[in-house]
Design a protein around this motif. Structure first.
Motif, PDB file in Angstrom:
ATOM      1  N   THR A  86      -8.818  -1.390  -3.206  1.00  0.00           N
ATOM      2  CA  THR A  86      -7.440  -0.894  -3.932  1.00  0.00           C
ATOM      3  C   THR A  86      -6.271  -1.718  -4.361  1.00  0.00           C
ATOM      4  O   THR A  86      -5.772  -1.508  -5.516  1.00  0.00           O
ATOM      5  N   SER A 127      -5.542   3.737  -0.271  1.00  0.00           N
ATOM      6  CA  SER A 127      -4.204   3.301   0.184  1.00  0.00           C
ATOM      7  C   SER A 127      -4.087   3.893   1.565  1.00  0.00           C
ATOM      8  O   SER A 127      -3.279   3.431   2.356  1.00  0.00           O
ATOM      9  N   PHE A 186       0.902  -1.034  -0.119  1.00  0.00           N
ATOM     10  CA  PHE A 186       0.099   0.045   0.121  1.00  0.00           C
ATOM     11  C   PHE A 186       0.829   1.259  -0.059  1.00  0.00           C
ATOM     12  O   PHE A 186       0.204   2.379  -0.529  1.00  0.00           O
TER      13      PHE A 186
END
Length: 208
Positions: A192, A41, A14
């Motif tokens: 994500t 993120s 991330f």
């Protein structure tokens, strides 16, 4: 920042997703998909932070998601992520009235997401759970009480046993907060992760 070994891959993934989103934003600041991934993120990364750093990252995520919705107000995944961010902000707030306001914002976002995608069970579940939190101020008060009781307020002359006790209390409080907020973050990470596939980033092993 003390990161458990089994979460390290997730953290690195991330962090890379955030950097990629920042770079993409420089090229195209009007890409609502990129802004949504950026916000997701940041929400994931906030889980690896403590106190002010966590709150700062959540606020940054909210800014990115609100920007995405300025570009596309009907973008349901951005609405859902923003609902998650506001829910987390509510849990991080020590002021009950402020927390109530963020729960209200979260409920509004989730409702709009459901309106745009009525068949999405995740959106509907998020709305249902957040409405329950909004109607249960005692839950918010209990989280804050646990956080205060876990604060290391003892003097430096404390015994080794007392320090261990404080450390256990702090861990218990952190675990409680994570358990309650965990549902907020888990699916954001999945969203994500899927979105960043377009950027050819390798998925973290903890999500495979």
């Amino acid at each position: 920042m003390d990161v458990p070994e089994n979460n390290f891959d997730r953290l690195m993934f991330f962090a890379a997703a955030r950097e990629t989103s920042e770079a993409n934003y420089e090229r195209d600041p009007l890409d609502a998909d990129n802004l949504t991934r950026w916000g997701g993120s940041l929400l994931e990364l906030s889980q690896f932070q403590d106190g002010p750093e966590c709150l700062m990252m959540v606020k940054e995520a909210i800014l990115r998601l609100e920007k995405a919705l300025e570009i596309n107000p009907r973008k349901h995944d951005a609405l859902w992520c923003l609902g998650n961010a506001n829910t987390q902000h509510a849990f991080l707030s020590a002021d009950q009235e402020m927390a109530k306001a963020y729960f209200s914002k979260a409920t509004d976002c989730f409702q709009k997401a459901v309106d745009e995608d009525p068949e999405n069970e995740l959106y509907r579940k998020s709305l249902e759970v957040t409405e329950k939190f909004a109607q249960a101020p005692d839950l918010h008060m209990e989280i804050q009480r646990q956080a205060v009781s876990a604060s290391p307020a003892a003097p430096a002359s404390n015994t080794k046993g007392s320090k261990k006790k404080n450390k256990k209390k702090k861990k218990k409080s952190n675990d409680l907060t994570y358990d309650i907020c965990g549902w907020v973050i888990l699916a954001v990470g999945i969203l994500t992760w899927v979105g960043m596939a377009k950027s050819h980033l390798p998925p973290p092993s903890s999500l495979t």
